[in-house]
Design an enzyme around this catalytic site. Structure first.
Site, PDB file in Angstrom:
ATOM      1  N   SER A   1       0.823  -1.208   0.000  1.00  0.00           N
ATOM      2  CA  SER A   1       0.000   0.000   0.000  1.00  0.00           C
ATOM      3  C   SER A   1       0.861   1.264   0.000  1.00  0.00           C
ATOM      4  CB  SER A   1      -0.939  -0.062   1.209  1.00  0.00           C
ATOM      5  OG  SER A   1      -2.052   0.749   0.979  1.00  0.00           O
TER       6      SER A   1
ATOM      7  N   HIS B   1      -7.547  -5.826   0.154  1.00  0.00           N
ATOM      8  CA  HIS B   1      -6.325  -5.032   0.300  1.00  0.00           C
ATOM      9  C   HIS B   1      -5.559  -5.537   1.529  1.00  0.00           C
ATOM     10  CE1 HIS B   1      -4.026  -1.303  -0.212  1.00  0.00           C
ATOM     11  NE2 HIS B   1      -4.153  -1.047   1.081  1.00  0.00           N
TER      12      HIS B   1
HETATM   13  C1  GTR Z   1      -5.388   4.692   1.879  1.00  0.00           C
HETATM   14  C2  GTR Z   1      -4.813   5.446   0.725  1.00  0.00           C
HETATM   15  C3  GTR Z   1      -4.125   4.497  -0.211  1.00  0.00           C
HETATM   16  C4  GTR Z   1      -3.235   3.503   0.492  1.00  0.00           C
HETATM   17  C5  GTR Z   1      -3.756   3.067   1.845  1.00  0.00           C
HETATM   18  C6  GTR Z   1      -2.743   2.396   2.768  1.00  0.00           C
HETATM   19  O1  GTR Z   1      -6.120   5.456   2.721  1.00  0.00           O
HETATM   20  O2  GTR Z   1      -5.846   6.123   0.070  1.00  0.00           O
HETATM   21  O3  GTR Z   1      -3.418   5.224  -1.197  1.00  0.00           O
HETATM   22  O4  GTR Z   1      -1.960   4.004   0.616  1.00  0.00           O
HETATM   23  O5  GTR Z   1      -4.305   4.103   2.576  1.00  0.00           O
HETATM   24  O6  GTR Z   1      -1.570   2.736   2.773  1.00  0.00           O
HETATM   25  O7  GTR Z   1      -3.162   1.533   3.527  1.00  0.00           O
END
Ligand code: GTR
Length: 406
Positions: free
Chosen positions: A247, A388
């Protein structure tokens, strides 16, 4: 991330776009040889990302110190050597320090290849091993065992699902991890307690104001400092370093892999917008949204591309291409539409001609492969079921990829 309302999740609504060609120079000349790639086009693309997206960075510290704060040759029931190392920059000139946790497999002869990766919540969260020091750095969340943004023993092992330490060791790899918040706390004012408040010049000695660089660039610089240390560690083979990040830390890993060629393999797990995904598709998270939610992640200029992705002089496939000829892996998850899984694939695909020019196999697929079907040569890709996250499935692919290339 799941779907947030108010953003596009429909392929049919992706605007038509043209990607900047990684194999045409800024002056319009085709890049047709390895020399042209290495001496002309790669430096051009790197400079564009520095100027327009992540910002520049300081040079390596002149006198870093490495203090081993604990060591055991019999960790995890005898499976590993465990070392904890505090890296200080420039002879204690400022308080920030990076605390590295290193496990080295006892089962292999000679220097071990190593996976390097930042963790989100402190080294103590990656495993329940009670000897891991509890981080005293500021924690972003106030849940999962953190109170008043400080870790408590309750937080031990909370991220262990993402870090299959025993499996990594069993496959013959060492693991080095550190908390990214040691370098800069992840919030808009975090720079005040991070390295960005100390370094005022870049690698070339030019002035470096706060927004000439970014949290991502600072974090990436920190990953390079781990490599500096690993190069001094005889139990580690510093020619076989694989960098992994998930991420926002996947975005960071890609930038670190681009800026430091000592990373032999770079792995982007669900990195999405500002990471592997093509910005011009504006699918899921957009440039405007990321700059608004996380104003500290990118440099000053990147903000001028809010609602204006088509004018960015680069797109993220060129970031992936910056790894060439080193192997790179991009992974997406089915339910992670916020990160634009297909945009991550298309980016890996659009980076592939650079690898092909260098005589290497790229991603080797025209369209996003079926679920749970890894593809690729020097550009690896998979699209896994689920959300995710970093799963054991992801790790098994990365370990296989590292076996293949190291
Ligand atoms: C979210 C963000 C993403 C991603 C994520 C993370 O809020 O929008 O770009 O980076 O966090 O890092 O878990």
């Amino acid at each position: 991330m799941a779907q947030r309302p108010g953003f596009n999740y429909d392929e049919a609504n992706v605007p038509s776009y043209e990607l900047p060609d990684p194999l045409v120079s800024e002056s319009g000349n085709p890049i047709t040889s390895i020399q042209d790639w290495e001496n002309l086009r790669r430096p051009e693309i790197l400079a564009l990302f520095e100027d327009h997206v992540y910002g520049r960075r300081p040079d390596k510290p002149e006198n870093p110190t490495y203090t081993v704060t604990s060591e055991s040759i019999n960790a995890l029931g005898g499976k590993a050597i465990r070392k904890q190392i505090t890296i200080r920059f420039d002879e204690n000139a400022f308080p920030q320090a990076l605390h590295v946790l290193l496990y080295i497999p006892n089962s292999i002869q000679g220097a071990a290849p190593v996976f390097v990766g930042y963790n989100f919540n402190g080294n103590h969260t990656i495993h329940t091993d009670p000897s891991i020091h509890l981080s005293t750095s500021w924690m972003r969340t106030n849940s999962n065992g953190n109170i008043n943004h400080q870790a408590t023993d309750e937080a031990r092992g909370k991220s262990s699902k993402r870090w299959p330490v025993e499996r990594i060791l069993e496959r013959g790899y060492a693991l080095a991890t550190a908390y990214y918040g040691d370098i800069e706390p992840d919030h808009s004012e975090g720079w005040k307690d991070g390295i960005r408040s100390h370094y005022k010049t870049d690698e070339e000695g030019k002035s470096l104001e706060l927004e000439d660089w970014s949290a991502i660039s600072a974090w990436a610089w920190g990953l390079s400092r781990i490599v500096d240390y690993l190069e001094t560690e005889s139990a580690i083979d510093a020619k076989r370093i694989a960098l992994i990040g998930h991420s926002r830390l996947g975005k960071t890993s890609l930038w670190a892999g681009a800026t430091d060629e000592r990373f032999g393999i770079t792995i982007s797990n669900n990195s999405g917008c500002g990471g592997a995904a093509l910005s011009r598709r504006a699918f899921g998270e957009t440039v405007k949204r990321i700059n608004t939610s996380f104003p500290h992640w990118f440099n000053r200029i990147f903000k001028s591309y809010n609602d204006n992705e088509a004018t960015i002089p680069v797109d993220q496939h060129q970031l992936i291409a910056l790894m060439a000829p080193r192997p790179v892996y991009v992974a997406s998850a089915q339910k992670d539409l916020w990160a634009d899984p297909n945009g991550e694939f298309l980016s890996a695909k659009a980076a592939s001609p650079v690898y092909e020019l260098l005589g290497l196999k790229g991603v080797g697929a025209k369209t996003q492969p079926p679920l749970n079907t890894p593809v690729g040569g020097h550009v690896g890709y998979h699209f896994r079921t689920g959300k995710h996250d970093v799963t054991l499935y992801d790790w098994e692919q990365y370990l296989d990829f590292a076996d293949k290339h190291f």
